[in-house]
Scaffold this active site. Structure first.
Site, PDB file in Angstrom:
ATOM      1  N   GLU A 272       0.848  -1.201   0.000  1.00  0.00           N
ATOM      2  CA  GLU A 272       0.000   0.000   0.000  1.00  0.00           C
ATOM      3  C   GLU A 272       0.874   1.238   0.000  1.00  0.00           C
ATOM      4  OE1 GLU A 272      -2.981   0.752   2.993  1.00  0.00           O
ATOM      5  OE2 GLU A 272      -3.378  -1.391   3.214  1.00  0.00           O
ATOM      6  N   GLU A 326     -13.647   6.135  -1.399  1.00  0.00           N
ATOM      7  CA  GLU A 326     -14.614   5.327  -0.645  1.00  0.00           C
ATOM      8  C   GLU A 326     -15.340   6.225   0.348  1.00  0.00           C
ATOM      9  OE1 GLU A 326     -12.913   1.291   0.443  1.00  0.00           O
ATOM     10  OE2 GLU A 326     -11.109   2.290  -0.316  1.00  0.00           O
ATOM     11  N   LYS A 329     -15.755   5.452   4.464  1.00  0.00           N
ATOM     12  CA  LYS A 329     -14.631   5.232   5.374  1.00  0.00           C
ATOM     13  C   LYS A 329     -14.670   6.256   6.495  1.00  0.00           C
ATOM     14  CE  LYS A 329     -10.778   3.536   4.278  1.00  0.00           C
ATOM     15  NZ  LYS A 329      -9.401   3.258   3.833  1.00  0.00           N
ATOM     16  N   GLU A 335      -9.166  10.271   4.322  1.00  0.00           N
ATOM     17  CA  GLU A 335      -9.354   8.821   4.276  1.00  0.00           C
ATOM     18  C   GLU A 335     -10.344   8.407   3.190  1.00  0.00           C
ATOM     19  OE1 GLU A 335      -8.093   6.059   5.968  1.00  0.00           O
ATOM     20  OE2 GLU A 335      -6.522   7.492   6.463  1.00  0.00           O
TER      21      GLU A 335
END
Length: 546
Positions: A272, A326, A329, A335
């Site tokens: 990641e 997203e 989240k 984030e």
């Protein structure tokens, strides 16, 4: 009329050759990018497209060919069936203690892995995520035993040589990271958890996976250092190395810690890393421009072959976080904004991963003039797709010189399709070329696709005679199939190309299908029955001279 047709053919060919060469140059600007670039596919959102649509988009529209999932959702896994995309799936942290039980591990594999292979190219199972950094004693104590039991279950299904077992770690496992040469794992975890973990990874030939995020490690003063911008650098007095970017420093700190435990030979994978495109007010360097800058330079850097000061001359398998923004989240705004794409699959910003296509339109007098493939000059992977027409079988594999695997004449289409499914299901990334939209999708026939896949497997597995058996449907030839094979009047075609000033190197250029569809009367190779010497006409087409 013939002169006009020849002129059109020459012009069309020149245009397509030029475009194909331009595509080749574009693809080689970032060496190895198609071999090692991945993305994290998270699903903590309520507005994402269906998995099948996502898989098709990744395959057809991007150069990404590795995907990491954060669970084992069967719908998502199945969506990547027959794409050739290398898939890593994750077992959630809370299942780690259960996984130490052999029956549970075997059942997990039988439920989540076995039904999908070989159609889905599952290459890795990740046991948890950043487990050691959770400080949960039960999870940490059972992590390595769970990985060992899972590997045993894969052995029982004969999948251990195809699927690796690993676990991603955060930089929180380090007690020291600056300067990079001082990198050490946290005391207690180093010998009791990480050393057994590295031993398991070495034994199973699996990578140590790390989540380095310069975004979380930078400040206003080190922003340029984190974003690969010009900066004074950081000098490590112990190694006498100067670091010009934070990612290299983070990776070398991990390498130093591994070396301290005598595991410098275990490969490192970036599981990641990324940069958000939007954040909360007052956050420094959190915008689309900075995210684009980081990720584009990240791709260039890890694929460049430069490596790091302590790990020179290498590339890194890298997974960008994340595929989508997203919206569900928790936490700060950033984030929810690490995605490369919006839910409608429009890029949030451009980092150069969209697939560039060469589209050649035929003239009014031709149906489908040419399909060209530029062959790679140097690659460890096979780059010799074979034409539909099978050249004469040459000497035995003991003959000198390079050899190729091609379908036997008369092999049934059903058998050749099984060959395609088998090879592409094993995870050979170059099967992407024969997927719809790929460079070698045309001619769209089982014979052509099987020829490509069978030779790819043969070359990658060491060119042994048994690697070309394919249930007695394969044959080995010493005639280079990358010389031009064409449908129709090849000699006149090549002559007209050369008269137009186009010089073709048959070892670099493959015309896999030339369908001439003249308006004027006479033999039409598209519709008329083939003659001897033409495909399907009872003879083989002799190779053209260079």
């Amino acid at each position: 009329m013939e002169k006009n047709n020849a002129a059109v053919a020459t012009a069309n060919a020149a245009s397509i050759v030029s475009a194909a060469i331009a595509l080749l140059l574009a693809l080689t600007l970032i060496p190895g990018v198609e071999a090692t670039l991945g993305v994290n596919y998270g699903t903590v959102a309520d507005n994402l497209p269906p998995p099948s649509q996502v898989a098709h988009f990744v395959l057809e529209s991007t150069i990404i060919n590795r995907v990491r999932l954060f669970d084992a959702n069967p719908e998502i896994i199945q969506a990547f069936s027959h794409t050739g995309i290398a898939l890593s799936i994750t077992i959630p942290n809370d299942q780690i203690p259960l996984l130490t039980n052999r029956s549970f591990a075997r059942q997990w594999v039988e439920t989540n892995i076995t039904p999908h292979v070989p159609a889905v190219n599952i290459v890795r199972v990740l046991v948890g995520n950043e487990v050691i950094s959770t400080a949960n004693k039960l999870l940490i104590a059972t992590l390595v035993p769970a990985m060992q039991t899972l590997h045993t279950a894969l052995v029982g299904e004969s999948l251990d040589r195809r699927i690796e077992v690993s676990t991603p770690n955060s930089l929180g496992i380090l007690s020291s990271s600056a300067p990079p040469s001082s990198g050490k794992f946290r005391q207690g975890y180093d010998t009791h958890v990480i050393k057994p973990l590295l031993s398991f990874l070495r034994t199973t030939n699996s990578p140590f996976m790390i989540n380095p995020y310069p975004f979380f490690g930078c400040s206003e003063n080190t922003l340029d250092y984190a974003l690969f911008r010009p900066n004074p650098g950081v000098f490590d007095e112990t190694t006498q190395q100067t670091y010009t970017n934070m990612l290299d420093a983070q990776l070398d700190a991990v390498f130093s810690a591994m070396k301290l435990l005598d595991f410098p030979d275990v490969d490192i994978v970036i599981a990641e890393t990324g940069w958000p495109s939007e954040g909360d007010p007052g956050q420094i360097g959190v915008d689309a421009e900075s995210a684009a800058e980081f990720n584009s330079k990240l791709i260039q850097h890890v694929m460049s072959g430069l490596g790091t000061p302590l790990m020179p001359n290498r590339t890194f398998e890298t997974y960008i976080f994340a595929l989508f923004n997203e919206d569900l989240k928790p936490g700060p705004t950033s984030e929810r904004n690490f995605g490369l794409f919006e839910p409608d699959m429009k890029p949030v910003y451009d980092v150069g991963i969209m697939r560039q296509r060469v589209v050649a339109s035929a003239s009014d007098n031709y149906s489908t003039p040419f399909f060209l493939m530029i062959m790679g000059v140097s690659s460890d992977l096979p780059s010799n797709p074979t034409p539909v027409v099978v050249p004469p079988v040459g000497p035995s594999p003991a003959a000198k010189g390079k050899q190729w695997c091609v379908p036997k004449s008369g092999a049934e289409a059903a058998a050749l399709q099984r060959n395609i499914d088998y090879v592409c299901g094993l995870g050979w990334e170059y099967c992407r070329a024969i997927q719809e939209g790929g460079d070698c999708f045309f001619p769209d026939t089982v014979g052509a696709h099987a020829a490509y896949a069978m030779n790819a497997y043969y070359q990658a597995m060491g060119r042994n005679k048994f690697n070309c058996d394919f249930e007695q449907t394969g044959a080995i030839t010493n005639i280079d199939p990358s010389i031009v094979e064409a449908f129709g009047d090849k000699a006149n075609l090549m002559s007209s190309l050369r008269k137009g000033g186009i010089q073709l190197n048959p070892r670099k250029l493959l015309v896999v299908d030339t369908v001439l569809d003249y308006d004027e009367p006479g033999h039409n190779p598209k519709h008329d029955p083939p003659k001897k010497g033409e495909p399907g006409g009872g003879g083989s087409n002799p190779p053209l001279s260079p």
